[in-house]
Design an enzyme around this catalytic site. Structure first.
Site, mmCIF file in Angstrom:
data_model
loop_
_atom_site.group_PDB
_atom_site.id
_atom_site.type_symbol
_atom_site.label_atom_id
_atom_site.label_comp_id
_atom_site.label_asym_id
_atom_site.label_seq_id
_atom_site.Cartn_x
_atom_site.Cartn_y
_atom_site.Cartn_z
ATOM 1 N N TYR A 114 11.154 -18.108 -14.071
ATOM 2 C CA TYR A 114 9.839 -17.707 -13.558
ATOM 3 C C TYR A 114 9.983 -16.868 -12.285
ATOM 4 O O TYR A 114 9.464 -15.749 -12.195
ATOM 5 C CB TYR A 114 8.973 -18.943 -13.275
ATOM 6 N N THR A 140 4.643 -14.745 -5.268
ATOM 7 C CA THR A 140 4.899 -16.140 -4.912
ATOM 8 C C THR A 140 6.023 -16.268 -3.888
ATOM 9 O O THR A 140 6.882 -15.383 -3.789
ATOM 10 C CB THR A 140 5.272 -16.910 -6.203
ATOM 11 N N ASP A 141 6.026 -17.398 -3.190
ATOM 12 C CA ASP A 141 7.138 -17.679 -2.260
ATOM 13 C C ASP A 141 8.423 -18.002 -3.006
ATOM 14 O O ASP A 141 9.509 -17.979 -2.424
ATOM 15 C CB ASP A 141 6.763 -18.834 -1.315
ATOM 16 N N GLU A 142 8.311 -18.326 -4.308
ATOM 17 C CA GLU A 142 9.507 -18.774 -5.046
ATOM 18 C C GLU A 142 10.548 -17.669 -5.182
ATOM 19 O O GLU A 142 11.710 -17.960 -5.475
ATOM 20 C CB GLU A 142 9.118 -19.297 -6.442
ATOM 21 N N LYS A 146 9.095 -12.940 -11.473
ATOM 22 C CA LYS A 146 8.150 -12.509 -10.426
ATOM 23 C C LYS A 146 8.866 -11.570 -9.440
ATOM 24 O O LYS A 146 8.292 -10.592 -8.986
ATOM 25 C CB LYS A 146 7.579 -13.723 -9.678
HETATM 26 P P1 NAD Z 1 -2.597 -19.314 -14.285
HETATM 27 O O1 NAD Z 1 -1.532 -19.585 -15.286
HETATM 28 O O2 NAD Z 1 -3.643 -20.319 -14.055
HETATM 29 O O3 NAD Z 1 -3.325 -17.935 -14.618
HETATM 30 C C1 NAD Z 1 -2.663 -16.823 -15.170
HETATM 31 C C2 NAD Z 1 -3.689 -16.003 -15.936
HETATM 32 O O4 NAD Z 1 -3.044 -14.835 -16.440
HETATM 33 C C3 NAD Z 1 -4.278 -16.737 -17.142
HETATM 34 O O5 NAD Z 1 -5.678 -16.572 -17.159
HETATM 35 C C4 NAD Z 1 -3.626 -16.054 -18.334
HETATM 36 O O6 NAD Z 1 -4.443 -16.075 -19.504
HETATM 37 C C5 NAD Z 1 -3.449 -14.642 -17.793
HETATM 38 N N1 NAD Z 1 -2.404 -13.892 -18.484
HETATM 39 C C6 NAD Z 1 -1.150 -14.331 -18.803
HETATM 40 N N2 NAD Z 1 -0.475 -13.341 -19.425
HETATM 41 C C7 NAD Z 1 -1.307 -12.269 -19.485
HETATM 42 C C8 NAD Z 1 -1.179 -10.952 -19.994
HETATM 43 N N3 NAD Z 1 -0.028 -10.539 -20.581
HETATM 44 N N4 NAD Z 1 -2.213 -10.103 -19.876
HETATM 45 C C9 NAD Z 1 -3.373 -10.510 -19.297
HETATM 46 N N5 NAD Z 1 -3.563 -11.751 -18.815
HETATM 47 C C10 NAD Z 1 -2.535 -12.621 -18.903
HETATM 48 O O7 NAD Z 1 -1.799 -18.982 -12.949
HETATM 49 P P2 NAD Z 1 -2.267 -19.059 -11.422
HETATM 50 O O8 NAD Z 1 -1.736 -20.288 -10.832
HETATM 51 O O9 NAD Z 1 -3.723 -18.743 -11.330
HETATM 52 O O10 NAD Z 1 -1.416 -17.851 -10.831
HETATM 53 C C11 NAD Z 1 -1.970 -16.535 -10.730
HETATM 54 C C12 NAD Z 1 -0.955 -15.635 -10.052
HETATM 55 O O11 NAD Z 1 -0.639 -16.152 -8.762
HETATM 56 C C13 NAD Z 1 0.379 -15.549 -10.796
HETATM 57 O O12 NAD Z 1 0.840 -14.229 -10.714
HETATM 58 C C14 NAD Z 1 1.303 -16.478 -10.024
HETATM 59 O O13 NAD Z 1 2.632 -16.058 -10.113
HETATM 60 C C15 NAD Z 1 0.764 -16.310 -8.612
HETATM 61 N N6 NAD Z 1 0.938 -17.460 -7.705
HETATM 62 C C16 NAD Z 1 0.563 -18.716 -8.091
HETATM 63 C C17 NAD Z 1 0.692 -19.758 -7.180
HETATM 64 C C18 NAD Z 1 0.285 -21.171 -7.541
HETATM 65 O O14 NAD Z 1 0.574 -22.107 -6.788
HETATM 66 N N7 NAD Z 1 -0.398 -21.409 -8.645
HETATM 67 C C19 NAD Z 1 1.199 -19.525 -5.896
HETATM 68 C C20 NAD Z 1 1.572 -18.220 -5.550
HETATM 69 C C21 NAD Z 1 1.424 -17.187 -6.460
HETATM 70 O O1 DAU Z 2 5.386 -21.879 -4.755
HETATM 71 C C1 DAU Z 2 4.441 -21.175 -5.509
HETATM 72 C C2 DAU Z 2 4.546 -21.594 -6.950
HETATM 73 O O2 DAU Z 2 4.004 -22.913 -7.028
HETATM 74 C C3 DAU Z 2 3.833 -20.669 -7.915
HETATM 75 O O3 DAU Z 2 4.458 -19.418 -7.880
HETATM 76 C C4 DAU Z 2 3.864 -21.227 -9.340
HETATM 77 O O4 DAU Z 2 3.090 -20.412 -10.203
HETATM 78 C C5 DAU Z 2 3.280 -22.626 -9.324
HETATM 79 O O5 DAU Z 2 3.394 -23.201 -10.599
HETATM 80 C C6 DAU Z 2 4.007 -23.496 -8.298
HETATM 81 O O6 DAU Z 2 5.372 -23.774 -8.713
HETATM 82 P P1 DAU Z 2 6.024 -25.220 -8.539
HETATM 83 O O7 DAU Z 2 7.106 -25.351 -9.502
HETATM 84 O O8 DAU Z 2 6.304 -25.515 -7.114
HETATM 85 O O9 DAU Z 2 4.724 -26.117 -8.949
HETATM 86 P P2 DAU Z 2 4.590 -27.404 -9.896
HETATM 87 O O10 DAU Z 2 3.172 -27.896 -9.717
HETATM 88 O O11 DAU Z 2 5.080 -27.158 -11.254
HETATM 89 O O12 DAU Z 2 5.564 -28.449 -9.179
HETATM 90 C C7 DAU Z 2 5.376 -28.813 -7.822
HETATM 91 C C8 DAU Z 2 6.504 -29.769 -7.468
HETATM 92 O O13 DAU Z 2 6.313 -30.999 -8.191
HETATM 93 C C9 DAU Z 2 7.881 -29.278 -7.859
HETATM 94 O O14 DAU Z 2 8.840 -29.704 -6.893
HETATM 95 C C10 DAU Z 2 8.175 -29.967 -9.184
HETATM 96 C C11 DAU Z 2 7.414 -31.277 -9.037
HETATM 97 N N1 DAU Z 2 6.890 -31.858 -10.294
HETATM 98 C C12 DAU Z 2 6.134 -31.068 -11.098
HETATM 99 C C13 DAU Z 2 5.622 -31.568 -12.279
HETATM 100 C C14 DAU Z 2 4.822 -30.685 -13.206
HETATM 101 C C15 DAU Z 2 7.130 -33.195 -10.597
HETATM 102 O O15 DAU Z 2 7.792 -33.915 -9.827
HETATM 103 N N2 DAU Z 2 6.596 -33.698 -11.756
HETATM 104 C C16 DAU Z 2 5.888 -32.935 -12.627
HETATM 105 O O16 DAU Z 2 5.484 -33.459 -13.695
#
Ligand code: NAD
Ligand code: DAU
Length: 370
Positions: free
Chosen positions: A172, A146-148, A176
């Site tokens: 988190y 992730t970019d975070e 990562k």
């Molecule tokens: P998600 O929470 O929807 O999916 C995560 C999956 O991992 C789930 O299916 C969960 O059951 C599985 N999991 C959790 N713990 C596990 C374990 N110990 N063993 C096997 N499976 C397990 O998350 P997502 O948004 O699909 O993110 C997927 C990946 O991408 C993550 O690594 C996250 O850090 C990364 N990522 C997410 C975003 C975003 O915006 N959602 C952006 C950049 C990177």
């Molecule tokens: O940047 C990549 C990341 O993006 C991934 O690595 C993470 O897995 C993914 O969850 C996401 O993280 P964020 O914290 O940016 O996403 P989230 O959707 O939780 O929140 C997006 C923005 O909105 C953040 O600034 C917090 C805000 N927010 C979020 C929620 C859930 C609110 O204002 N209200 C809310 O209820």
């Protein structure tokens, strides 16, 4: 059991994938795409709260797909899967992924994201070391990050590049970052062909409704308040999940082991603007007699340690691998809103009792207006 499939010559693309976390939001998008292109795929997922076999329902009975429930931290189970399936690549999506949950229960993030990823790397290394030279050279371990991990930007600061120092702020992102360091170290120390992608915020179908966009859509559909943390001015860089998965495929096929690739959406938006765009789409697609959905927006207590801004510079993956995003944000978001409107059963199925507990815990007073 997946039947043996001969490696077709398609520019050296791997033909058997082991996808961890493939029942989640991004992983399932990747698995669906891979299988539709004819790639035999084994999905390994623990099926935690955000992992959902409904996401892979269309692959039921597809001979190219196999599902195994398990934990990336289970060394011997992972080893047995590798020995049985013999993948050309492992793509690791498995993680605890929600920042707010990491604030309330950081140890879950250490367990899966740090210890689990390390155990996965160790199992893959043990198996990979015994492969014949040709297969070992071609194998890829792609770690999805992730970019975070780069921390928070101020207004006007340049976007994160691959050389931006890591400065994670939440449990988190710290977990990562630790997993990225282990993945990198397994390449540097043992020569495992590791690739890392660092992507910005994804949106699209099948995202668990704890994250901002699906949370707001789901709550708006029920005419509940739409909680915005702080003043709603925080900025994220949004990328459609299919564009992210296309980037991962390119990195697998053309990326250089040991390298990291940033993937961003070139769509920096303030949270308040994202939520207003969702509301406008709903006003158009499902107008409500009580008035515009934006009237449901409420400013609530800020997230602890809330990163102000993320922005990702994707120049390297564009220049070196030819990646280009396809989705514009506003159109992609409108299609996403439509997907949730057209899939109420999916939404209902994931909003279990455990989901309601989470909402109560994270939003003790969702009606509060700052
Ligand atoms: P998600 O929470 O929807 O999916 C995560 C999956 O991992 C789930 O299916 C969960 O059951 C599985 N999991 C959790 N713990 C596990 C374990 N110990 N063993 C096997 N499976 C397990 O998350 P997502 O948004 O699909 O993110 C997927 C990946 O991408 C993550 O690594 C996250 O850090 C990364 N990522 C997410 C975003 C975003 O915006 N959602 C952006 C950049 C990177
Ligand atoms: O940047 C990549 C990341 O993006 C991934 O690595 C993470 O897995 C993914 O969850 C996401 O993280 P964020 O914290 O940016 O996403 P989230 O959707 O939780 O929140 C997006 C923005 O909105 C953040 O600034 C917090 C805000 N927010 C979020 C929620 C859930 C609110 O204002 N209200 C809310 O209820």
């Amino acid at each position: 059991m997946i039947p043996a499939i001969s490696r077709r010559e398609t520019g050296g693309a791997p033909k058997k994938y082991l996808v961890t976390g493939g029942a989640g939001f991004i992983g399932s998008c990747f698995v669906l795409g891979a299988v539709s292109r004819g790639t035999a795929t084994l999905t390994l997922d623990k099926l935690c709260y955000s992992g959902n076999l409904l996401n892979l329902l269309s692959l039921k009975d597809n001979p190219l797909h196999r599902f195994e429930r398990g934990d990336i931290g289970d060394f011997s189970f992972i080893l047995s899967l590798l020995e049985d399936f013999r993948p050309d690549a492992l793509i690791n999506f498995a993680a605890e992924s929600h920042v707010d949950r990491s604030i309330l229960a950081p140890e879950d993030f250490v367990r899966t994201n740090v210890l689990g990823t390390h155990s996965l790397l160790a199992a893959v290394l043990a198996w990979w070391k015994k492969l014949p030279a040709g297969a070992a050279e071609k194998f890829r371990f792609l770690h999805v990050s992730t970019d975070e991990v780069f921390g928070s930007l101020r207004a006007g600061e340049p976007a994160f590049t691959e050389s931006t120092p890591y400065a994670p702020n939440s449990p988190y992102s710290a977990s990562k970052a630790a997993s990225d360091h282990f993945a990198r170290a397994y390449h540097a120390t043992y020569g495992l062909p590791v690739l890392i992608t660092n992507c910005s915020n994804n949106y699209g179908p099948r995202q668990f409704p704890e994250k901002l966009i699906p949370l707001v859509i789901a709550r708006a559909m029920r005419r509940e308040s739409l909680p915005l943390y702080g003043n709603g001015e925080n900025i994220r860089d949004w990328l459609h999940v299919e564009d992210h998965c296309a980037a991962i495929k390119l990195v697998l096929n053309r990326g250089t082991p040991g390298e990291t690739y940033n993937v961003g959406g070139q769509a920096e938006r303030r949270n308040i603007d994202v939520v207003r765009t969702v509301c406008s789409a709903l006003d158009e697609l499902r107008p409500h007699p009580d008035g515009p959905y934006a009237g449901l927006i409420r400013f609530v207590a800020d997230r602890a340690g809330h990163d102000f801004r993320y922005a990702v510079n994707s120049a390297k993956i564009e220049r070196e691998l030819g990646w280009k995003r396809k989705f514009g944000f506003e159109q992609g978001l409108r299609e996403t809103v439509l997907w949730y409107l057209e899939n109420p059963d999916w939404l209902a199925a994931v909003q279990s009792g455990a989901y309601r507990d989470w909402i109560r815990k994270n939003y003790p007073d969702p009606e509060a207006v700052s």
